[in-house]
Design a protein around this motif. Structure first.
Motif, PDB file in Angstrom:
ATOM      1  N   TYR A 126       0.682  -1.226   0.011  1.00  0.00           N
ATOM      2  CA  TYR A 126      -0.024   0.144   0.065  1.00  0.00           C
ATOM      3  C   TYR A 126       0.765   1.226   0.201  1.00  0.00           C
ATOM      4  O   TYR A 126       0.548   2.344  -0.453  1.00  0.00           O
ATOM      5  CB  TYR A 126      -1.029  -0.020   1.152  1.00  0.00           C
ATOM      6  N   ILE A 127       2.148   1.050   0.472  1.00  0.00           N
ATOM      7  CA  ILE A 127       3.058   2.161   0.144  1.00  0.00           C
ATOM      8  C   ILE A 127       3.834   1.611  -0.964  1.00  0.00           C
ATOM      9  O   ILE A 127       4.816   0.945  -0.671  1.00  0.00           O
ATOM     10  CB  ILE A 127       4.202   2.484   1.348  1.00  0.00           C
ATOM     11  N   GLN A 172       9.530   2.162   9.399  1.00  0.00           N
ATOM     12  CA  GLN A 172       8.304   2.102   9.719  1.00  0.00           C
ATOM     13  C   GLN A 172       7.710   2.060  10.971  1.00  0.00           C
ATOM     14  O   GLN A 172       8.416   2.995  11.972  1.00  0.00           O
ATOM     15  CB  GLN A 172       7.479   0.958   8.857  1.00  0.00           C
ATOM     16  N   SER A 173       6.657   1.310  11.405  1.00  0.00           N
ATOM     17  CA  SER A 173       6.129   1.188  12.845  1.00  0.00           C
ATOM     18  C   SER A 173       7.171   0.952  13.948  1.00  0.00           C
ATOM     19  O   SER A 173       6.899   1.559  15.254  1.00  0.00           O
ATOM     20  CB  SER A 173       5.095   0.489  12.850  1.00  0.00           C
ATOM     21  N   PHE A 180      -3.330  -1.713  12.627  1.00  0.00           N
ATOM     22  CA  PHE A 180      -2.604  -0.679  12.881  1.00  0.00           C
ATOM     23  C   PHE A 180      -2.989   0.726  12.513  1.00  0.00           C
ATOM     24  O   PHE A 180      -2.646   1.783  13.201  1.00  0.00           O
ATOM     25  CB  PHE A 180      -1.201  -0.848  12.286  1.00  0.00           C
ATOM     26  N   ASN A 212      -1.318   3.890  14.238  1.00  0.00           N
ATOM     27  CA  ASN A 212      -0.692   4.948  13.599  1.00  0.00           C
ATOM     28  C   ASN A 212      -1.162   6.360  14.186  1.00  0.00           C
ATOM     29  O   ASN A 212      -0.589   7.257  14.368  1.00  0.00           O
ATOM     30  CB  ASN A 212      -1.117   4.928  12.157  1.00  0.00           C
ATOM     31  N   ASN A 265      -3.489   8.358   6.676  1.00  0.00           N
ATOM     32  CA  ASN A 265      -3.112   8.806   7.924  1.00  0.00           C
ATOM     33  C   ASN A 265      -3.218  10.384   8.047  1.00  0.00           C
ATOM     34  O   ASN A 265      -3.560  10.650   9.164  1.00  0.00           O
ATOM     35  CB  ASN A 265      -1.511   8.504   7.716  1.00  0.00           C
ATOM     36  N   TYR A 269       5.508  12.211  10.549  1.00  0.00           N
ATOM     37  CA  TYR A 269       5.533  10.852  10.793  1.00  0.00           C
ATOM     38  C   TYR A 269       5.950  10.021   9.575  1.00  0.00           C
ATOM     39  O   TYR A 269       6.853   8.929   9.818  1.00  0.00           O
ATOM     40  CB  TYR A 269       4.174  10.537  11.198  1.00  0.00           C
ATOM     41  N   CYS A 325       9.024   7.407   9.691  1.00  0.00           N
ATOM     42  CA  CYS A 325       8.710   5.765   9.390  1.00  0.00           C
ATOM     43  C   CYS A 325       9.746   5.527   8.066  1.00  0.00           C
ATOM     44  O   CYS A 325      10.186   4.169   8.026  1.00  0.00           O
ATOM     45  CB  CYS A 325       7.279   5.684   8.662  1.00  0.00           C
ATOM     46  N   GLY A 334       6.861  -3.594  12.264  1.00  0.00           N
ATOM     47  CA  GLY A 334       6.743  -2.703  11.313  1.00  0.00           C
ATOM     48  C   GLY A 334       6.391  -3.239   9.890  1.00  0.00           C
ATOM     49  O   GLY A 334       6.735  -4.335   9.480  1.00  0.00           O
ATOM     50  N   VAL A 335       5.672  -2.229   8.929  1.00  0.00           N
ATOM     51  CA  VAL A 335       5.053  -2.940   7.617  1.00  0.00           C
ATOM     52  C   VAL A 335       6.479  -3.269   6.734  1.00  0.00           C
ATOM     53  O   VAL A 335       6.067  -3.805   5.708  1.00  0.00           O
ATOM     54  CB  VAL A 335       4.120  -2.012   7.038  1.00  0.00           C
TER      55      VAL A 335
END
Ligand code: GLN
Length: 412
Positions: free
Chosen positions: A33-34, A69-70, A102, A120, A171, A195, A199, A264-265
């Motif tokens: 998705y990113i 990331q997270s 998340f 998030n 986000n 943010y 990430c 994290g993703v």
């Protein structure tokens, strides 16, 4: 100061074994998705472990950089706590597991406050608290903090940042919802861009293990010796990681693995065994909860084999370790588990680096020697003997360790 252990020590070998076994596990999907994250190598797999003495161990692709990331979230939460204190931070972000994904709209109904800093919404609210006169100054605070945890200057993957900035509407929407509810301390676009940048900070599994170890070591980086955050802040962060770090899989995680953790993703995963180890994995494919498949399996195995579950009863008799210079002896006392054995074998290795002289391992006052500790010590003794540095072991466990008897529990 930290040191890197070569591939011939038994701790590295244990990590390499986990790496080998789980390398064939090929479930899960790389996050797409990113868009930039979709380019990740799904076969990439690294493991790293850092002790409270700063000893570093690694297996596989532990030196390959990826974006945090997270995994950045607990460290930026630590920064906010260090700057503002728990009471002020808690006005903006809660500490309750959301039981949701998340990226859920996890906001308290009455206040609009996000449920915790590991999802998030909560992470964006936390980042919004980082002080600074300009966006650049605020981000520098974040980067300096992440770098201090890692013990080296980290950088930003600009392509990943741009990719998330171009697609991160959900986000931004979370940011606007919070701002509308009065629970975001600054402009939503500023908060989300900061943010996205945090990430996109790049680090390796080896770095992440140092970052995790710093949290487990009361906020002191065990490799550089720097006090990064107070012991109080480290405890606060670990508490929230324990209950919220794995999103809606957090309860099951605490049950089965029993370690504060954060995923994290991009496939990063850290876990902290307080006062023992920081552990990190990197492997991009994720399960349906957004947690890395191989990383989670690796942590399950490591926690079990090394006896790291938080709720595990500590063995009776806190282990201590001394080096008696005149006798050339490493003297261990109390109950030896994996953690204590790692320290014993590091001390033995340090002594062997010194010019020749007698090498003695005194286990007279060792009360318990668990199976993992025994395996590690035996492997080390065998190796030293093969290198022409035999160790004289004294104490009731001596015969077992030097291989003349079959394994049975130590009874005195
Ligand atoms: N930057 C990612 C996002 O906000 C981080 C999510 C994650 O790692 N779980 O979607």
């Amino acid at each position: 100061m930290g040191d890197d252990h070569g591939s011939d020590d038994p701790v590295t070998e244990a990590l390499a074994g986990v790496h080998r076994r789980l390398g064939t596990l090929d479930d899960g999907e790389v996050a797409a998705y990113i868009p930039e994250l979709a380019r990740a190598d799904r076969a990439g797999f690294g493991l790293a472990l850092v002790s409270m003495d700063g000893h570093r161990y690694a297996a596989g692709d532990a030196g390959v950089p990826f974006t945090l990331q997270s995994v950045s979230k607990p460290f930026v939460y630590a920064l906010a706590l260090a700057e503002l204190g728990l009471d002020e931070v808690s006005r903006w972000v809660g500490a309750e597991p959301s039981g949701e994904a998340f990226n859920a709209i996890s906001l308290e109904e009455d206040t609009g406050r996000p449920s915790n800093a590991m999802v998030n919404a909560g992470a964006i609210a936390t980042t919004a608290l980082v002080p600074g006169a300009t966006p650049a100054e605020r981000f520098e605070r974040v980067l300096a903090c992440l770098s201090a945890f890692a013990g080296r200057r980290l950088d930003v993957d600009e392509a990943v940042h741009a990719s998330e900035a171009a697609t991160g509407d959900r986000n931004r929407a979370l940011g606007y919802l919070m701002r509308g509810a009065g629970s975001l301390a600054c402009d939503p676009l500023l908060a989300t861009d900061l943010y996205f940048r945090q990430c996109a900070v790049r680090a390796t599994a080896a770095d992440l293990a140092v970052m995790a170890a710093t949290l487990g070591n009361g906020g002191v980086n065990p490799v550089t010796g720097e006090l990064v955050v107070s012991g109080e802040v480290a405890v606060q962060v670990l508490s929230v990681m324990a209950t919220c770090g794995m999103y809606d899989a957090s309860g099951e995680w605490l049950l089965r693995v029993g370690l504060p953790a954060k995923s994290g993703v991009s496939g990063g995963l850290i876990a902290v065994s307080p006062a023992r180890f920081g552990v990190a994995c990197w492997s991009p494919p994720l399960d349906v909860t957004g947690n890395p498949v191989r990383g989670a399996a690796a942590l399950r195995e490591l926690s079990e084999r090394f006896g790291l579950h938080l709720m595990r009863n500590p063995a009776p008799g806190t282990p201590t370790l001394d080096v008696d210079g005149t006798r050339g002896a490493v003297v261990a006392r109390g109950a030896l588990d994996f953690t204590a054995a790692e320290r014993v074998l590091s001390a033995l290795r340090e002594r062997t680096a010194a010019p020749a002289g007698p090498l003695v391992l005194d286990l007279t006052r060792v009360t318990v020697l668990d199976a993992m500790a025994e395996a590690l010590l035996r492997a080390t003794l065998d190796r030293l003997a093969a290198r022409g540095r035999p160790v004289t072991v004294v104490g009731p466990a001596a015969e077992r360790l030097t291989g003349r008897h079959t394994v049975r529990p130590v009874d005195g």
